[in-house]
Each structure stands twice: as structure tokens, then as C-alpha cells.
Design an enzyme around this catalytic site. Structure first.
Site, PDB file in Angstrom:
ATOM      1  N   ARG A 326       0.817  -1.224   0.000  1.00 51.81           N
ATOM      2  CA  ARG A 326       0.000   0.000   0.000  1.00 51.81           C
ATOM      3  C   ARG A 326       0.844   1.265   0.000  1.00 51.81           C
ATOM      4  O   ARG A 326       0.416   2.308   0.491  1.00 51.81           O
ATOM      5  CB  ARG A 326      -0.968   0.035   1.180  1.00 51.81           C
ATOM      6  N   LYS A 348       2.256  11.272 -11.467  1.00 52.83           N
ATOM      7  CA  LYS A 348       1.520  10.290 -12.274  1.00 52.83           C
ATOM      8  C   LYS A 348       2.431   9.085 -12.471  1.00 52.83           C
ATOM      9  O   LYS A 348       3.549   9.228 -12.997  1.00 52.83           O
ATOM     10  CB  LYS A 348       1.146  10.892 -13.634  1.00 52.83           C
ATOM     11  N   GLU A 390       9.632  19.494 -24.451  1.00 52.91           N
ATOM     12  CA  GLU A 390       8.784  19.763 -23.277  1.00 52.91           C
ATOM     13  C   GLU A 390       9.211  21.068 -22.587  1.00 52.91           C
ATOM     14  O   GLU A 390       8.382  21.823 -22.098  1.00 52.91           O
ATOM     15  CB  GLU A 390       8.848  18.603 -22.264  1.00 52.91           C
ATOM     16  N   LYS A 432       6.213  23.058 -14.244  1.00 50.94           N
ATOM     17  CA  LYS A 432       5.400  21.839 -14.047  1.00 50.94           C
ATOM     18  C   LYS A 432       4.956  21.756 -12.591  1.00 50.94           C
ATOM     19  O   LYS A 432       3.811  21.410 -12.297  1.00 50.94           O
ATOM     20  CB  LYS A 432       6.216  20.605 -14.470  1.00 50.94           C
ATOM     21  N   GLU A 442      -5.730  16.295 -11.936  1.00 54.50           N
ATOM     22  CA  GLU A 442      -6.417  16.656 -13.173  1.00 54.50           C
ATOM     23  C   GLU A 442      -7.915  16.827 -12.945  1.00 54.50           C
ATOM     24  O   GLU A 442      -8.732  16.296 -13.678  1.00 54.50           O
ATOM     25  CB  GLU A 442      -6.162  15.609 -14.254  1.00 54.50           C
ATOM     26  N   ARG A 447      -4.349  21.554 -15.122  1.00 51.51           N
ATOM     27  CA  ARG A 447      -3.268  20.726 -15.657  1.00 51.51           C
ATOM     28  C   ARG A 447      -3.379  20.535 -17.175  1.00 51.51           C
ATOM     29  O   ARG A 447      -2.415  20.144 -17.834  1.00 51.51           O
ATOM     30  CB  ARG A 447      -3.279  19.369 -14.928  1.00 51.51           C
ATOM     31  N   ASN A 451      -1.101  20.036 -21.874  1.00 53.59           N
ATOM     32  CA  ASN A 451      -1.380  19.270 -23.086  1.00 53.59           C
ATOM     33  C   ASN A 451      -1.191  20.100 -24.360  1.00 53.59           C
ATOM     34  O   ASN A 451      -1.560  19.652 -25.446  1.00 53.59           O
ATOM     35  CB  ASN A 451      -2.818  18.722 -23.054  1.00 53.59           C
ATOM     36  N   HIS A 454      -0.200  18.464 -27.573  1.00 54.47           N
ATOM     37  CA  HIS A 454      -0.406  17.031 -27.411  1.00 54.47           C
ATOM     38  C   HIS A 454      -1.581  16.487 -28.221  1.00 54.47           C
ATOM     39  O   HIS A 454      -1.667  15.289 -28.424  1.00 54.47           O
ATOM     40  CB  HIS A 454      -0.584  16.683 -25.928  1.00 54.47           C
ATOM     41  N   HIS A 458      -0.131  13.340 -29.735  1.00 50.65           N
ATOM     42  CA  HIS A 458      -0.573  11.974 -29.407  1.00 50.65           C
ATOM     43  C   HIS A 458      -1.075  11.261 -30.657  1.00 50.65           C
ATOM     44  O   HIS A 458      -0.809  10.078 -30.864  1.00 50.65           O
ATOM     45  CB  HIS A 458      -1.711  12.018 -28.387  1.00 50.65           C
ATOM     46  N   HIS A 471       8.210  10.920 -28.214  1.00 55.43           N
ATOM     47  CA  HIS A 471       7.103  11.736 -27.716  1.00 55.43           C
ATOM     48  C   HIS A 471       7.331  13.232 -27.961  1.00 55.43           C
ATOM     49  O   HIS A 471       6.470  13.925 -28.492  1.00 55.43           O
ATOM     50  CB  HIS A 471       6.918  11.446 -26.226  1.00 55.43           C
TER      51      HIS A 471
HETATM   52  N1  LIG Z   1       4.345  10.245 -15.508  1.00 51.51           N
HETATM   53  C1  LIG Z   1       4.310  11.265 -16.315  1.00 51.51           C
HETATM   54  O1  LIG Z   1       3.784  12.331 -15.996  1.00 51.51           O
HETATM   55  C2  LIG Z   1       4.952  11.122 -17.669  1.00 51.51           C
HETATM   56  C3  LIG Z   1       5.159  12.250 -18.463  1.00 51.51           C
HETATM   57  C4  LIG Z   1       5.794  12.103 -19.682  1.00 51.51           C
HETATM   58  C5  LIG Z   1       6.215  10.853 -20.084  1.00 51.51           C
HETATM   59  N2  LIG Z   1       5.997   9.765 -19.290  1.00 51.51           N
HETATM   60  C6  LIG Z   1       6.446   8.435 -19.698  1.00 51.51           C
HETATM   61  O2  LIG Z   1       7.859   8.469 -19.846  1.00 51.51           O
HETATM   62  C7  LIG Z   1       8.272   7.504 -20.785  1.00 51.51           C
HETATM   63  C8  LIG Z   1       9.193   8.169 -21.755  1.00 51.51           C
HETATM   64  O3  LIG Z   1      10.308   8.682 -21.038  1.00 51.51           O
HETATM   65  P1  LIG Z   1      11.764   8.652 -21.640  1.00 51.51           P
HETATM   66  O4  LIG Z   1      11.749   9.332 -22.935  1.00 51.51           O
HETATM   67  O5  LIG Z   1      12.716   9.089 -20.608  1.00 51.51           O
HETATM   68  O6  LIG Z   1      11.921   7.096 -21.978  1.00 51.51           O
HETATM   69  P2  LIG Z   1      12.863   5.946 -21.409  1.00 51.51           P
HETATM   70  O7  LIG Z   1      12.836   5.875 -19.954  1.00 51.51           O
HETATM   71  O8  LIG Z   1      12.471   4.718 -22.148  1.00 51.51           O
HETATM   72  O9  LIG Z   1      14.319   6.419 -21.842  1.00 51.51           O
HETATM   73  C9  LIG Z   1      14.646   6.505 -23.207  1.00 51.51           C
HETATM   74  C10 LIG Z   1      15.945   5.737 -23.495  1.00 51.51           C
HETATM   75  O10 LIG Z   1      17.016   6.491 -22.967  1.00 51.51           O
HETATM   76  C11 LIG Z   1      17.828   5.660 -22.147  1.00 51.51           C
HETATM   77  N3  LIG Z   1      18.399   6.539 -21.144  1.00 51.51           N
HETATM   78  C12 LIG Z   1      17.765   7.216 -20.156  1.00 51.51           C
HETATM   79  N4  LIG Z   1      18.628   8.003 -19.504  1.00 51.51           N
HETATM   80  C13 LIG Z   1      19.840   7.835 -20.096  1.00 51.51           C
HETATM   81  C14 LIG Z   1      21.121   8.403 -19.902  1.00 51.51           C
HETATM   82  N5  LIG Z   1      21.316   9.354 -19.005  1.00 51.51           N
HETATM   83  N6  LIG Z   1      22.127   7.972 -20.677  1.00 51.51           N
HETATM   84  C15 LIG Z   1      21.917   7.042 -21.649  1.00 51.51           C
HETATM   85  N7  LIG Z   1      20.738   6.500 -21.905  1.00 51.51           N
HETATM   86  C16 LIG Z   1      19.693   6.889 -21.125  1.00 51.51           C
HETATM   87  C17 LIG Z   1      16.921   4.603 -21.646  1.00 51.51           C
HETATM   88  O11 LIG Z   1      17.628   3.447 -21.306  1.00 51.51           O
HETATM   89  C18 LIG Z   1      16.010   4.381 -22.846  1.00 51.51           C
HETATM   90  O12 LIG Z   1      16.616   3.498 -23.727  1.00 51.51           O
HETATM   91  C19 LIG Z   1       7.007   6.968 -21.417  1.00 51.51           C
HETATM   92  O13 LIG Z   1       6.723   5.720 -20.845  1.00 51.51           O
HETATM   93  C20 LIG Z   1       5.952   7.977 -21.048  1.00 51.51           C
HETATM   94  O14 LIG Z   1       4.665   7.412 -20.962  1.00 51.51           O
HETATM   95  C21 LIG Z   1       5.386   9.897 -18.106  1.00 51.51           C
END
Ligand SMILES: NC(=O)c1ccc[n+]([C@@H]2O[C@H](COP(=O)([O-])OP(=O)(O)OC[C@H]3O[C@@H](n4cnc5c(N)ncnc54)[C@H](O)[C@@H]3O)[C@@H](O)[C@H]2O)c1
Length: 567
Positions: A326, A348, A390, A432, A442, A447, A451, A454, A458, A471
């Protein structure tokens, strides 16, 4: 309908105000049971509270306290005596307010000191108040910092000069006189569960900002080489018992040993788990494998989950932390730019369902976020650019100052010079954080401004099977489209739309997308969650820092804008 008085009275107030003496007397008068959260905690933990405090720290104790409160607030015909610090957490205040009549027992610091010295009340948690050269000063200071929270009670009884019997009579009298208006209404609950900004929640040294989410405030550190401080920051947050580092294989290979060493240097035991890199790991199956690993390691409340990686890792590890036992305390150490400015901030957390991204998740805020900007040196240029999208988005929706900063320092930032890069990230995080503080779940629509870009972004990702665009790249194209719609509607000057396009290009981002199936874009936009009552809700721009939500954009304007960017 006749007004039903709440069948629970919750006594709050500082140590020595008389809660545990008065509660049984009130219960006796009403023929109710009496429950004491501190006694319940000791019974459940099998240890006295001072020992829990000394061994596991205050945050751990507060977790136990929240559990105890949850169980007593499920009971009716009960008088609840609470610990002096229970009011500090918004979730606790909301629990107490739902179906309960909250009475604060007040007393002057001098009275409190006298009562504690006479041992008139057993208040083990705040015994340390009596230690030291100036106990009265300590009581004054602590009481003053908590006063805004005590003041939220439905009724206050000033207990100086009254016997416990007399106080009990006052409490029962106030309960009998209660009117419906005093304990119902959305405003009361909102006030109870809102965040109060107090001196205690001000920005700690070295932090870029504090996220004041209603469910709890936490600092964000954004520094070059911040990972070396990971252990120290965990210790400052009271997370000293055990850390579970969760990462992906790519990030762990580069930064895992450094993070582990930093944690161990602060005498905190750490075990690590690395999942395969890539979005496919953000699944229930992988989460279940981590649960098994945590069970094998006998993880328990008070142990911390540390997410080291990009947004995939912060989402996955955050989801595990939110659900295991939990809720385990969560610390984000984001290593991708997108995670630093977006995924790690705001609470999130989620895993993907085979049929929809992020479908299984929760709102669960971390205890702290520590972003080591130096880790960006190993991130691929495409991933880095995607994160800058972003940051640029934040500048256009909320901060003309950040926009100028990015324009003036683009070259240095693109070379990842430590100071301007960290500064741009800090400013972006602050935006943010501010939005999240206003709309954690939200609910208010605030919030939604995040978007911006987006709606089409998306749709582009979905229409291309999530394989072609990162993204941020898709959002960049979406921002160009949103600015173009804003311009066509006469909301935005062409100069600002041009500035945006220019900055996106300087940061290596696409501003158009070719070879896209328009029909699939239309379908994806119609399916998107921002479709409200059959109309697509666009986040548009009126100026730098000024957004507007519009669900009346004529379809032909959208078509013209899409013609422009999807050529
Ligand atoms: N929770 C939220 O509010 C929120 C907001 C935006 C995105 N997201 C989520 O985030 C994810 C995308 O994030 P992301 O783009 O960081 O993806 P990711 O975590 O998959 O990282 C992208 C790639 O970069 C590599 N990587 C990360 N840091 C590194 C570093 N310092 N050096 C070398 N390689 C590195 C990772 O191994 C991966 O291969 C998605 O799942 C998306 O849904 C969540």
C-alpha cells in the site's frame, strides 16, 4: 431530511493539550468507545513510539500514523485521540474530516510545558520537547508552525485553567450544538485537504523548487553531479533503512554503481533491480517480477524505492512503489531530460495495458526528486531533443522569461554546458511544479495546459504505431499545429508562431511530418482523451505565457493547419 450528527469526534492539538485524558471522559458521556492513534501504533508495531522515531525516523512514523488513522476513522461511535503531528498531512486531515467532528484542544505554551513536566499526559512522541536548554522556546516554535493546521478544526476548546472533566463537558456541548452547515459542504473538505504553505515547507538549501502537491510537498534538486548526493538526500528525507534501486539495463550499466555507492556512503543498505530498457518493460508482468523481488528481499513500509532512469523507469518504479504494501516511499532520480522536466514531477505513475498506454496507474507523489544533469551527456541526441520539446512547451505556455533564456543560451545549452543547462531545467521543473500544485489529480482543468501540442502529438504517435516519433518530436509538430490554429483564429501573432518554430528547429526538433495517413490522424484525434462532448478540446496560445482552451475550433481551420504541418 433530519441532520445526523457525526458519530465520531476527533481530538487534535499539541502535546499536553489533554487529548488522551479528555477522550475517555467524552466517550464515557456519550457511551462511545475511545481510540488513541499513538496506542494503536505501538500495539501494531510492537514497539514504543520513541523507539520507532529513533530507529526508523519521523517519516516512517508518520506512515504508521496515517495507517492507524485510516483504521480508526472507519469506526463509528468513537472518540479519537490523535498525536500532535497528525494534522500535518493533508490526507490525514481529509480522513478526520470525513464523517468526523474535529475538536482542537488549545493551551498556552506555558501550560503545555507545565503539563508535560508534571507528566499529566503520556505524550511519548514529543517527550524530546523537554530535552535541551530552552524547552519553552521549542514548544512555542513547533506549536506556531503547526497552528495553521490546528486552526482548521471545526471547534476549539481553550483548556488553560480547565480540568479534563470541564474540557470533556465543553466538547460534548459543542457536539450537541452542531449544525449541518458546520460539518458538511465541499468547502470544508477542500480547506481540510488543501496544502498550507508554511515556513516548514519552504525550499530547502540546494533545491530548485518544492512541489506543493495537496497530498504532500517535496523538493526537487537539479544539479550537475547530483547523483553523488543521493545518499545524503535520502538521509535528509529520513529514508535511511533500506533502498531498492530500480533502473533499466542501459542506465544501470552507466550510473547504477555510482548511485549504489552514494547510497551506501550514507550507511543506507541498497539492493538493485534492472529491467530491460524500452517501453515494453512498462508492463504489469515486469511490475509483478519486481514485486516478487521485493518480497524476496522482505521489503516493508519505510523502505524506499529509488527510480533511476528515464520516464519508463520513473513510471514503472513509481507504480510499484505506489502499490507494494500500500505504498513505499518513492524517490525519483531521473536520467533522461523528459523524465527530469516531466515524468518525475507531478505524481503520475503507471504501467501500460496491451491495449492502452498508461492505463493502469495512480497519482503517487515522490518524497524527493534528484536530477543529475551530468547524466544527460550519455543520452542520445534524439532523446535529448525530445526532452527539450517539453522545456520549450513550458516556456511558451507559462514563462516568457524561460523563452528568452532558451533563445539567448541555446548554443551553450545544446553543448550541455552545466550551468545554463541546469538553469533551463530548473525553470522548466518549476513550471510543471506550479501547475501540479494547482491541479494534482487533473480535476480542475488547470493541468490541461500541459497538453499544449499534445492533441496532434498523441495522434501522430498513435497513427504511426509509436515507432516513428519520440514523444517530444510528436509534441513539437503538435505545437506548430496548435500555434498555427491559434494564428488562424486571430488569437496569436505570426511572430510568436515563428519564434516557436525557430526555437524548436534550433533544438533539433521536427516542425512538420510527411507521409502520414490523414485518416488515421483524424481517427486518433477523435479517440484521444481530450475529446470532450464530441468536440476536440485544443490548448491554444494567445501569447507567450497565456493559453486558452477551445472546443469550438472550426474543422476547416484544423484541416488547414494539418495541411501545413503534415505536408
Ligand atoms: N508520468 C508522467 O507524468 C509522464 C510524463 C511524460 C512521459 N511519461 C512516460 O515516460 C516515458 C518516456 O520517457 P523517456 O523518454 O525518458 O523514456 P525511457 O525511460 O524509455 O528512456 C529513453 C531511453 O534512454 C535511455 N536513457 C535514459 N537516460 C539515459 C542516460 N542518461 N544515458 C543514456 N541512456 C539513457 C533509456 O535506457 C532508454 O533506452 C514513457 O513511458 C511515457 O509514458 C510519463
Amino acid at each position: 431530511m433530519a441532520f445526523m450528527r457525526p458519530l465520531r469526534i476527533v481530538l487534535t492539538g499539541f502535546s499536553g493539550a489533554g487529548k488522551s485524558l479528555v477522550a475517555p471522559l467524552v466517550a464515557q458521556r456519550l457511551g462511545w468507545q475511545v481510540v488513541d492513534t499513538d496506542a494503536l501504533i505501538e500495539k501494531t508495531a510492537g514497539r514504543p513510539i520513541p523507539e520507532i522515531f529513533a530507529r526508523d525516523g519521523e517519516p516512517y512514523f508518520r506512515g504508521l500514523e496515517a495507517d492507524a488513522l485510516r483504521s480508526v476513522c472507519a469506526q463509528a461511535r468513537a472518540v479519537v485521540s490523535t498525536g500532535g503531528g497528525v494534522v500535518l498531512r493533508p490526507d490525514n486531515r481529509r480522513l478526520m474530516a470525513q464523517g468526523g467532528f474535529i475538536v482542537c484542544l488549545e493551551a498556552r505554551p506555558e501550560t503545555i510545558l507545565r503539563r508535560l513536566r508534571e507528566g499529566a499526559e503520556e505524550e511519548p512522541v514529543d517527550r524530546p520537547l523537554l530535552v535541551g536548554a530552552d524547552p519553552l522556546g521549542r514548544i512555542r516554535e513547533l506549536k506556531e508552525s503547526r497552528q495553521p493546521f490546528y486552526a482548521l478544526a471545526d471547534h476549539t476548546v481553550h483548556t488553560d485553567g480547565l480540568s479534563p472533566e470541564e474540557v470533556a463537558v465543553e466538547v460534548v456541548r459543542a457536539w450537541r450544538r452542531l449544525s449541518a452547515a458546520a460539518v458538511s459542504g465541499a468547502d470544508r473538505l477542500r480547506a481540510m485537504s488543501g496544502t498550507l504553505v508554511t515556513a516548514a515547507a519552504s525550499v530547502p538549501p540546494g533545491a530548485a523548487c518544492v512541489v506543493h502537491a495537496p497530498s504532500g510537498a517535496y523538493p526537487v534538486f537539479v544539479e550537475w553531479d547530483a547523483l553523488f548526493d543521493l545518499g545524503r538526500r535520502l538521509r535528509e528525507a529520513g529514508l535511511t533503512r533500506q533502498a531498492y534501486l530500480i533502473s533499466d539495463a542501459t542506465v544501470f550499466a552507466r550510473y547504477g554503481p555510482q548511485a549504489e555507492a552514494a547510497i551506501r556512503l550514507s550507511d543506507i543498505p541498497v539492493d538493485s533491480y534492472a529491467v530491460p530498457a524500452g517501453e515494453a518493460s512498462k508492463s504489469l508482468e515486469v511490475a509483478a517480477a519486481i514485486y516478487d523481488w521485493l518480497v524476496d528481499h522482505k521489503a516493508e513500509r519505510g523502505h524506499a524505492v529509488v527510480a533511476l532512469g528515464g520516464g519508463m523507469v520513473t513510471d514503472l518504479a513509481g507504480y510499484v512503489a505506489a502499490t507494494f504494501a500500500r505504498g513505499l516511499p518513492l524517490v525519483h532520480a531521473p536520467t533522461s531530460l523528459l523524465a527530469m522536466v516531466d515524468a518525475a514531477i507531478g505524481g503520475k505513475v503507471a504501467v501500460n495495458h496491451p491495449r492502452a498506454k498508461n492505463l493502469i496507474g495512480a497519482f503517487y507523489q515522490p518524497r524527493l526528486v534528484l536530477a543529475d544533469v551530468a547524466t544527460l551527456r550519455t543520452l542520445s541526441p534524439r532523446e535529448l531533443a525530445s526532452g527539450w520539446a517539453e522545456v520549450i512547451k513550458h516556456a511558451f505556455i507559462a514563462d516568457p522569461g524561460l523563452l528568452s533564456y532558451l533563445e539567448e543560451n541555446a548554443e551553450r545549452i545544446l553543448k550541455l554546458e552545466p550551468e545554463p543547462t541546469a538553469e533551463a531545467i530548473r525553470r522548466s521543473v518549476a513550471i510543471k511544479a506550479a501547475v501540479v500544485a494547482q491541479d494534482e489529480r487533473e480535476e480542475t482543468g488547470r493541468r490541461t495546459v500541459l497538453n499544449y501540442g499534445h492533441t496532434l502529438g498523441h495522434a501522430l504517435e498513435a497513427a504511426t504505431g509509436y515507432g516513428r516519433y519520440l514523444h517530444g518530436e510528436a509534441v513539437a509538430v503538435g505545437m506548430v499545429a496548435a500555434a498555427d490554429i491559434s494564428r488562424r483564429l486571430g488569437l496569436l501573432t505570426p511572430e510568436i508562431a515563428w519564434r516557436q518554430r525557430r526555437l524548436l528547429e534550433r533544438f533539433g526538433l521536427p516542425t512538420s511530418a510527411g507521409g502520414i495517413d490523414r485518416a488515421r490522424i483524424g481517427e486518433a484525434m477523435a479517440l484521444d482523451k481530450k475529446v470532450q462532448a464530441k468536440a476536440i478540446r485544443w490548448v491554444l496560445l494567445e501569447d507567450v505565457g497565456r493559453t486558452v482552451l477551445r472546443d469550438d475550433v472550426p474543422p476547416e481551420v484544423v484541416e488547414e493547419a494539418l495541411d501545413e504541418v503534415l505536408s
